[in-house]
Every structure is written in C-alpha cells, then in structure tokens.
Scaffold this motif. Structure first.
Motif, short mmCIF file in Angstrom:
data_model
loop_
_atom_site.label_atom_id
_atom_site.label_comp_id
_atom_site.label_asym_id
_atom_site.label_seq_id
_atom_site.Cartn_x
_atom_site.Cartn_y
_atom_site.Cartn_z
N TRP A 42 2.38 1.17 -10.27
CA TRP A 42 1.55 1.61 -9.17
C TRP A 42 0.35 0.70 -8.97
N GLY A 43 -0.26 0.27 -10.05
CA GLY A 43 -1.42 -0.62 -9.96
C GLY A 43 -1.10 -1.99 -9.39
N ASP A 44 0.11 -2.48 -9.68
CA ASP A 44 0.53 -3.78 -9.13
C ASP A 44 0.56 -3.75 -7.61
N HIS A 45 1.01 -2.63 -7.07
CA HIS A 45 1.14 -2.51 -5.62
C HIS A 45 -0.20 -2.28 -4.93
N LEU A 46 -1.21 -1.86 -5.68
CA LEU A 46 -2.47 -1.47 -5.05
C LEU A 46 -3.63 -2.41 -5.31
N ILE A 64 -6.58 3.82 -0.57
CA ILE A 64 -6.13 5.10 -1.13
C ILE A 64 -6.91 5.47 -2.39
N GLU A 65 -8.14 5.06 -2.41
CA GLU A 65 -9.01 5.31 -3.57
C GLU A 65 -9.04 6.80 -3.94
N ARG A 66 -9.08 7.68 -2.97
CA ARG A 66 -9.14 9.12 -3.25
C ARG A 66 -7.89 9.58 -4.00
N ASP A 67 -6.71 9.10 -3.58
CA ASP A 67 -5.47 9.45 -4.28
C ASP A 67 -5.48 8.94 -5.71
N ILE A 68 -5.94 7.72 -5.89
CA ILE A 68 -5.98 7.11 -7.23
C ILE A 68 -6.92 7.90 -8.14
N LEU A 69 -8.12 8.17 -7.65
CA LEU A 69 -9.09 8.91 -8.47
C LEU A 69 -8.59 10.33 -8.77
N GLY A 70 -7.93 10.94 -7.79
CA GLY A 70 -7.36 12.27 -8.01
C GLY A 70 -6.35 12.26 -9.15
N PHE A 71 -5.52 11.23 -9.18
CA PHE A 71 -4.53 11.10 -10.25
C PHE A 71 -5.24 10.86 -11.59
N LYS A 131 0.83 -1.20 0.00
CA LYS A 131 0.00 0.00 0.00
C LYS A 131 0.87 1.25 0.00
N TYR A 132 1.89 1.29 0.83
CA TYR A 132 2.74 2.48 0.91
C TYR A 132 3.55 2.69 -0.37
N ILE A 133 4.02 1.62 -0.96
CA ILE A 133 4.77 1.75 -2.22
C ILE A 133 3.84 2.25 -3.32
N GLY A 134 2.65 1.67 -3.42
CA GLY A 134 1.68 2.10 -4.43
C GLY A 134 1.25 3.53 -4.22
#
Length: 85
Positions: A54-58, A66-73, A11-14
């Motif tokens: 990034w997707g592999d790690h998440l 961390i859905e909010r971070d992903i959607l923000g990106f 999670k932290y790496i992703g």
C-alpha cells in the motif's frame, strides 16, 4: 505511457489496499497460530499484497490525497497488527 493513460492509478490502487486493510475482518488483530494465519490468507487473497505494497502505491502526492484514510488505518492498532503478521 502508463502514467499518461492512467494518471490516478497508483492512488486508487493504494487507496484500495488501505481500505481493504480496514475491513472489520481484521479487527481481531493478528492470528494466534500459523494455521489461522494461513486460513486468513486463503480467505482474503489480497491481504498479503495490500499489507506489503500500500505504501509503494501512495508515495508522493497520492499520499496527501488520501491522508485521512491512511491515518484512520494506522490508528487501528489491531488492524495494523493483522497487516504486519
């Protein structure tokens, strides 16, 4: 053993990868030529790794955390374009 000793590592790496891809530096979108692309990669060493993995790690529960971070990106088309160049 990795999952036992470092259960949050993926999670932290992703999350680090996604936040890296959100840097203002990538707001300009994809580079216009190969020379600019090479220069960007030399300046931002983590870019190729973050963009590709990034997707592999998440996968799984980490993705929800961390859905909010992903959607923000993903809502920043110029930064997404920079990451897939």
């Amino acid at each position: 053993i990795r999952c036992i000793r470092f259960p949050e590592a993926q999670k932290y790496i992703g999350q680090t990868c996604v936040r890296y891809l959100c840097f203002d530096e990538f707001e300009s979108g994809p580079c216009s030529d190969d020379s600019s692309t090479i220069s960007r990669i030399r300046k931002h060493h983590l870019l190729p790794y973050a963009a590709e993995h990034w997707g592999d790690h998440l996968r799984g529960a980490a993705e929800k955390d961390i859905e909010r971070d992903i959607l923000g990106f993903l809502q920043q088309s110029s930064k997404v374009s920079s990451s897939v160049q």
